[in-house]
Design a protein around this motif. Structure first.
Motif, PDB file in Angstrom:
ATOM      1  N   SER A 191       0.805  -1.385  -0.140  1.00 36.35           N
ATOM      2  CA  SER A 191       0.071   0.158  -0.114  1.00 36.35           C
ATOM      3  C   SER A 191       0.980   1.474   0.114  1.00 36.35           C
ATOM      4  O   SER A 191       1.993   1.419   0.737  1.00 36.35           O
ATOM      5  CB  SER A 191      -0.818  -0.248   1.083  1.00 36.35           C
ATOM      6  OG  SER A 191      -1.890  -1.028   0.849  1.00 36.35           O
ATOM      7  N   ALA A 244      -8.045  -1.425  -5.687  1.00 38.72           N
ATOM      8  CA  ALA A 244      -8.152  -0.970  -4.668  1.00 38.72           C
ATOM      9  C   ALA A 244      -8.521  -2.078  -3.388  1.00 38.72           C
ATOM     10  O   ALA A 244      -8.294  -2.009  -2.355  1.00 38.72           O
ATOM     11  CB  ALA A 244      -9.267   0.071  -4.323  1.00 38.72           C
ATOM     12  N   ASP A 248      -4.116  -0.303  -1.168  1.00 40.21           N
ATOM     13  CA  ASP A 248      -4.402   0.856  -1.127  1.00 40.21           C
ATOM     14  C   ASP A 248      -3.332   1.853  -1.996  1.00 40.21           C
ATOM     15  O   ASP A 248      -2.164   1.783  -1.441  1.00 40.21           O
ATOM     16  CB  ASP A 248      -4.634   1.580   0.300  1.00 40.21           C
ATOM     17  CG  ASP A 248      -5.670   0.700   0.969  1.00 40.21           C
ATOM     18  OD1 ASP A 248      -6.699   0.706   0.363  1.00 40.21           O
ATOM     19  OD2 ASP A 248      -5.362   0.663   2.125  1.00 40.21           O
TER      20      ASP A 248
END
Ligand code: ZN
Length: 325
Positions: A191, A244, A248
């Motif tokens: 992420s 997603a 993230d």
């Protein structure tokens, strides 16, 4: 020198640069990221816009761009562009032999080296990748794939532990049989970053990429058809936005599996400093120009022989230098 005295080509170049700046200010140039490269053709992606990638050529036919590069482009129609300017790189990973250097990826935040117990990964190759990554100043983690094959994984466990002891993060996955668990295991690590995935052939890296980006294969085929214009395309590096639901704000760059990884672009000193466990011992050898191989009083060799640092890594390092590449 007054500007009027400058050679015409220089004046032209300056005018062009000024023109580019004006065009950028006027919004005619877009910032884009190189998402795939194929000889003199590139795929560029404009971040933050839900627009398809464009096929782009460089002005002046320069080819020294690679995936991850940030560029300024002049869009042409809906799906093409000219790359006008290469923006400064934050990081660059390359490999090289005596004759040529290959740029693997630019601006990545971290590297994941995919290894496995079956077939057993090559530690000399891993060492080379880690040296290149350290020298480029890029954080690197080991991704141990195929952990469901417990016997094969147990066989490489001592080596995994050796790298963990050196401070390399280790992520253990089974991308093929356990996709959901694999995505969960890599979520935080991926992420908010751009990650370069590297691996020798056979480590299951393609399976991992398809686990993280489910339509990766389809997208690759689409690019392949456009860029190769009918010719058979082997493999090329690609940048993917990770969905997603997997991580993230994450991107991955996938590179073709390799069988060699040359370090000709690095000096002896850079290679030595890329060996983490050597660094505290530097300066303790009897000779200031010690190559850390056969010299009497070499602090690094003595530490390896006494088991204070990893003996296998030391031995591979001495062979690496002897290879000369
Ligand atoms: Zn030494």
């Amino acid at each position: 020198m007054p500007s009027s005295a400058a050679p015409a080509t220089e004046r032209g170049a300056r005018a062009r640069r000024n023109g580019q700046r004006d065009a950028l200010a006027a919004g005619a140039l877009d910032i884009a990221i190189v998402a795939a490269s194929f000889g003199r053709l590139f795929y560029v992606r404009t971040p933050g816009r839900n627009a398809p990638d464009r096929v782009a050529v460089t002005r002046g036919k320069r080819t020294d761009l690679c995936v991850g590069d940030e560029v300024e482009i002049a869009p042409i129609g809906e799906d093409q562009a000219v790359i006008e300017t290469l923006r400064p790189r934050r990081t660059l990973l390359q490999r090289s032999d005596r004759w040529r250097s290959k740029l693997l990826a630019a601006n990545v935040d971290q590297i994941g080296v995919v290894i496995a117990g079956e077939p057993p990964f090559s530690e000399p190759l891993l060492l080379r990748v880690l040296i290149a990554a350290e020298a480029a100043g890029i954080a690197v983690a080991l991704i141990v794939n195929k952990c469901d094959r417990s016997e094969a994984t147990a066989a490489i466990r001592p080596r995994i532990d050796a790298y963990r002891a050196l401070g390399y993060p280790v992520l253990e996955i089974s991308a093929g049989p356990a996709p959901q668990e694999t995505r969960a295991a890599l979520h935080d690590w991926l992420s908010s970053r751009t990650t370069l995935l590297l691996g020798q052939s056979g480590m299951g890296k393609s399976t991992l990429v398809n686990t993280l980006v489910p339509d990766a294969e389809l997208r690759t085929q689409a690019i392949s058809q456009v860029l190769s214009s009918g010719k058979h395309t082997t493999t090329f590096s690609r940048l993917f936005d990770v969905p997603a639901e997997v991580a993230d704000d994450a991107r991955i760059i996938d590179t073709p599996g390799f069988q060699t990884f040359g370090l000709a672009h690095l000096s002896d000193s850079q290679r030595v400093h890329a060996m983490r466990e050597f660094v505290p011992l530097l300066g303790q050898c009897r000779f200031y120009n010690c190559s850390h191989r056969d010299e009497p009083g070499c602090a690094i060799r003595e530490a390896a022989q006494a088991g204070r640092i990893d003996e296998l890594r030391y031995r591979l390092f001495t062979r690496l230098e002897a290879d000369g590449d």
